[in-house]
Enzyme design. Structure first.
Site, PDB file in Angstrom:
ATOM      1  N   SER A 128     -80.243   2.159  42.056  1.00 22.46           N
ATOM      2  CA  SER A 128     -81.370   1.655  41.285  1.00 22.46           C
ATOM      3  C   SER A 128     -82.354   2.775  40.962  1.00 22.46           C
ATOM      4  O   SER A 128     -81.983   3.805  40.386  1.00 22.46           O
ATOM      5  CB  SER A 128     -82.031   0.519  42.070  1.00 22.46           C
ATOM      6  OG  SER A 128     -83.003  -0.149  41.322  1.00 22.46           O
ATOM      7  N   ASP A 186     -74.980  -6.425  36.196  1.00 19.67           N
ATOM      8  CA  ASP A 186     -76.255  -5.881  36.662  1.00 19.67           C
ATOM      9  C   ASP A 186     -77.129  -5.512  35.461  1.00 19.67           C
ATOM     10  O   ASP A 186     -76.738  -4.721  34.597  1.00 19.67           O
ATOM     11  CB  ASP A 186     -75.982  -4.648  37.523  1.00 19.67           C
ATOM     12  CG  ASP A 186     -77.253  -3.998  38.048  1.00 19.67           C
ATOM     13  OD1 ASP A 186     -78.355  -4.544  37.840  1.00 19.67           O
ATOM     14  OD2 ASP A 186     -77.130  -2.929  38.680  1.00 19.67           O
ATOM     15  N   ASP A 237     -76.385  -9.156  40.581  1.00 14.68           N
ATOM     16  CA  ASP A 237     -75.371  -8.112  40.706  1.00 14.68           C
ATOM     17  C   ASP A 237     -75.971  -6.746  41.036  1.00 14.68           C
ATOM     18  O   ASP A 237     -75.234  -5.821  41.380  1.00 14.68           O
ATOM     19  CB  ASP A 237     -74.557  -8.013  39.411  1.00 14.68           C
ATOM     20  CG  ASP A 237     -73.668  -9.236  39.196  1.00 14.68           C
ATOM     21  OD1 ASP A 237     -73.320  -9.892  40.195  1.00 14.68           O
ATOM     22  OD2 ASP A 237     -73.345  -9.542  38.028  1.00 14.68           O
ATOM     23  N   HIS A 238     -77.282  -6.638  40.941  1.00 17.83           N
ATOM     24  CA  HIS A 238     -77.932  -5.365  41.255  1.00 17.83           C
ATOM     25  C   HIS A 238     -77.898  -5.053  42.749  1.00 17.83           C
ATOM     26  O   HIS A 238     -77.996  -3.890  43.145  1.00 17.83           O
ATOM     27  CB  HIS A 238     -79.393  -5.416  40.771  1.00 17.83           C
ATOM     28  CG  HIS A 238     -80.097  -4.097  40.823  1.00 17.83           C
ATOM     29  ND1 HIS A 238     -79.664  -2.987  40.111  1.00 17.83           N
ATOM     30  CD2 HIS A 238     -81.206  -3.686  41.499  1.00 17.83           C
ATOM     31  CE1 HIS A 238     -80.473  -1.970  40.344  1.00 17.83           C
ATOM     32  NE2 HIS A 238     -81.410  -2.361  41.195  1.00 17.83           N
TER      33      HIS A 238
END
Length: 244
Positions: A128, A186, A237-238
């Site tokens: 991220s 994501d 989905d992240h």
């Protein structure tokens, strides 16, 4: 890929020793030793540098988005010129501010370790927000210590777009392994959305909903996660990347 994902995940709860639960027990990471940690809580910038003598790698890991404040930084899309040595290069301000607060010490400690262990590679990793800052670290160290570039590689997970085409062209031109993993739908890798000024770089490794892997090079991402309709993008989905 999973081993480097574990290294990226370890940045969320690492201590001064390699003891962080699942990520620190992942196959391949067992012989890892933490060499340096940084923590700047006011701007949510932290991570660690570690060494794995068995695999002869130095890990530089940047922590990703764990709190609401981090997400605000993720989505701060204001562009700013950086690095000055790359003509016309601009990057997302929210990513850069957190990187610069610790960049000097991180680059310095990495270069020092690289000199101590000349047979070790250097792997920059992050999930991220951490992936964006890991990319900035690679750009930074390639300018300040170009002799280390043949030893550097980059693995990111759920990384948002970092810079404009000039920055992306510089990163692609480094000639080093750059793998940008995207998990299913994501949403983070598609941000900032509909902004042609901010683009991706490197090799995309897309994990599909059927757990198949599709690989796309930097000249065409259309068969990877960009093939999804916007309705398929999600936050869930992240946080479910294999290895994290």
């Amino acid at each position: 890929m999973d081993m480097y994902a574990a290294y990226a995940g370890a940045a969320y709860n690492i201590s001064d020793t390699w003891n962080c639960g699942y990520e620190c027990e992942h196959p391949g990471t067992e012989d890892t030793h933490v060499e340096y940690r940084w923590d700047a809580p006011l701007i949510t910038s932290d991570g660690y540098i570690a060494r794995n003598p068995s695999r002869k790698i130095i890990i530089v890991a940047f922590r990703g988005s764990a709190e609401a404040g981090d997400w605000i930084e993720d989505f701060t899309g204001n562009p700013v010129q950086w690095p000055e040595t790359i003509a016309d290069s601009i990057v997302v301000l929210g990513f850069l501010s957190g990187y610069l607060v610790s960049s000097s010490s991180v680059v310095q400690h990495t270069a020092k370790l690289a000199a101590q262990y000349p047979d070790h590679g250097i792997s920059a990793v992050g999930h991220s927000l951490g992936g964006a800052r890991a990319a900035m670290f690679v750009a930074d160290i390639s300018i300040k210590h170009p002799q280390l570039l043949p030893r550097v590689q980059l693995y990111t997970y759920g990384q948002a777009k970092v810079g404009n085409p000039a920055f992306a062209a510089y990163m692609n031109g480094l000639g080093m392994p750059i793998y940008r993993v995207v998990n299913r739908g994501d949403i983070a890798p598609h941000l900032p959305y509909n902004n042609s000024r901010i683009v991706h770089f490197g090799t995309e490794v897309w994990i599909t909903a059927n757990n198949k892997t599709v690989v796309c090079q930097s000249n065409d991402y259309s068969l990877c996660s960009e093939s999804l309709p916007p309705a398929a993008f999600n936050i869930r989905d992240h946080s479910t990347y294999p290895g994290l």
